[in-house]
Write an enzyme that holds these catalytic residues in place. Structure first.
Site, PDB file in Angstrom:
ATOM      1  CB  CYS A  11      90.522  94.840  45.934  1.00  0.00           C
ATOM      2  SG  CYS A  11      88.926  94.666  45.168  1.00  0.00           S
ATOM      3  N   GLY A  12      92.421  91.910  44.698  1.00  0.00           N
ATOM      4  CA  GLY A  12      92.588  90.490  44.940  1.00  0.00           C
ATOM      5  C   GLY A  12      91.305  89.737  44.709  1.00  0.00           C
TER       6      GLY A  12
END
Lengths: 142, 283
Positions: free
Chosen positions: B88-89
């Site tokens: 998720c980055g």
């Protein structure tokens, strides 16, 4: 000064808003006993216990189960901050009956380690849920 | 010049990755919508709770409750809320970095961690920080029961005097594209502003206002923890959606570049073969 005809009722629980609408009267289970609120009620702050809420709007009455929380009456508005609240039609009767049996069993036990207070509260919750659900069945909206 | 078969293989694998990232993007988009709905559904309670607290604060003398006691900052508990999963980055990294900053700022104090989420747990497990409590799997779909249990544990830790302060670090959900890591004090409860308008109202109390106030405060802390967990859950999905969107685009770009390259290689190959044929024939 004429009193207003309706009062705005809001029932909120931590995860959602359960009810919001104008009603003619509402009866709530305060900690010290049931309390009826009509339009034009003076500002009030009370605690909620376990029990049924009856909501009268138009010519029908709706029921709700609630337990623990707070009740605030402001001019023209009633706010119920409940720990749990369910419309009678949403109550899972089977689950409440199971909970009732479980609580009764616990209360009947002779083990001194039993959490009697917890069982008693669980029983109250189950009974109130069932009452609210049954009332709806007994008195369907006209 | 690279082998055309290798390039084709790379195009294929980029395509496979793109399929996965695209699917993950749609999954997080759906979860984000649900998480957002939960954040919005929980707002009326928090708002009404604050209103009641504010109108009560006008009437009750301050500092009359253990949860409002300001004791200094010798022992602190920091609640770190990250996700259970990655991909998720920079979502988890940002929160952990902010938590480390907090630990550095308070290096002279005794700080213990209370960790929610697998990512932070795995990070801090390998490092020499005191972790008092950890929970995983509570952030997929935060329930109020979980939040209340965590809040009660924190309240106990604070009111027993073992901790002077409790702070939260988590990702606040502003919008799908805008999220930011925030560090907030949870306990002692920050000063509650007393309302003006409601303060003028004359209330009837079913019970002494002090008692109602005292019962409300723990509920307020529970609601705060619940809100932080809901915001974190929504942010996680938002961050994952954005990360997967970017990954899908990158894969598309890569496929495009590789396809161009593959065609060049193919053409060069044909040209070479032609040259060979022509030069063979002319001999």
């Amino acid at each position: 000064m004429a009193l207003p005809d309706t009062i705005h009722l809001e029932v909120v629980t931590p995860d959602r808003q359960v009810f919001s609408g104008d009603v003619d009267a509402v009866v709530v289970p305060a900690r010290q006993g049931y309390m009826g609120i009509l339009p034009g009620h003076a500002p009030l702050l009370a605690e909620l216990g376990i029990g049924e809420i009856s909501i009268r709007a138009g010519d029908g009455t709706d029921y709700m189960f609630c337990s623990w929380g707070f009740l605030e009456v402001l001019p023209g508005r009633v706010v119920l901050l409940a720990q749990t609240a369910e419309m009678a039609s949403d109550i899972d009767v089977k689950r409440a009956e199971e909970a009732k049996v479980r609580a009764e069993k616990m209360l009947a036990s002779t083990d001194p380690g039993t959490d009697f207070r917890g069982a008693e509260l669980a029983l109250m919750q189950a009974i109130s849920r069932l009452n609210a659900a049954h009332r709806l069945v007994r008195k369907p909206r006209p | 010049m690279a082998n055309i078969r290798d390039i084709r293989r790379r195009i294929r694998s980029a395509g496979n990755i793109q399929q996965i990232t695209r699917a993950m993007k749609f999954v997080s988009a759906a979860r984000l919508r649900k998480a957002q709905e939960r954040v919005i559904a929980a707002r009326p309670y928090a708002r009404r709770m604050t209103e009641v607290l504010e109108s009560l604060a006008a009437r009750v003398p301050e500092h009359s409750h253990p949860l409002l006691a300001r004791r200094g900052d010798e022992t602190i508990e920091l609640v770190v809320i990250t996700a259970d999963r990655g991909l998720c980055g920079a979502y988890n990294t940002n929160i952990i970095r902010r938590a480390l900053e907090f630990l550095n700022e308070h290096s002279g104090r005794k700080v213990e961690l209370n960790i929610l989420g697998k990512r932070a747990r795995d990070f801090f497990r390998r490092r020499p920080y005191a972790v008092r409590h950890e929970a995983v799997g509570v952030l997929q779909q935060p329930t109020f029961a979980d939040a209340a249990a965590i809040a009660r544990d924190l309240i106990e830790e604070f009111s027993s005097g073992r901790k002077d302060q409790v702070w939260l670090v988590y990702n606040e959900f502003k919008s799908v594209v805008r999220q930011e890591v925030v560090v907030e004090p949870l306990l002692p409860i920050p000063r509650i502003e007393s309302a003006d308008e409601a303060g003028r109202l004359e209330y009837i109390y079913d019970e002494p206002p002090e008692r109602i106030f005292a019962r409300l405060l723990p509920r307020h802390v529970e609601a705060q923890v619940f809100r932080a967990m809901l915001e974190a859950a929504a942010s996680e999905q938002g961050a994952r959606m954005a990360a997967m969107e970017a990954a899908t685009n990158n894969a598309a770009e890569m496929i495009e570049g590789l396809t161009l390259y593959a065609n060049k290689v193919r053409q060069a190959g044909i040209t070479n073969e032609l040259i060979e044929v022509v030069s063979g024939a002319s001999r």
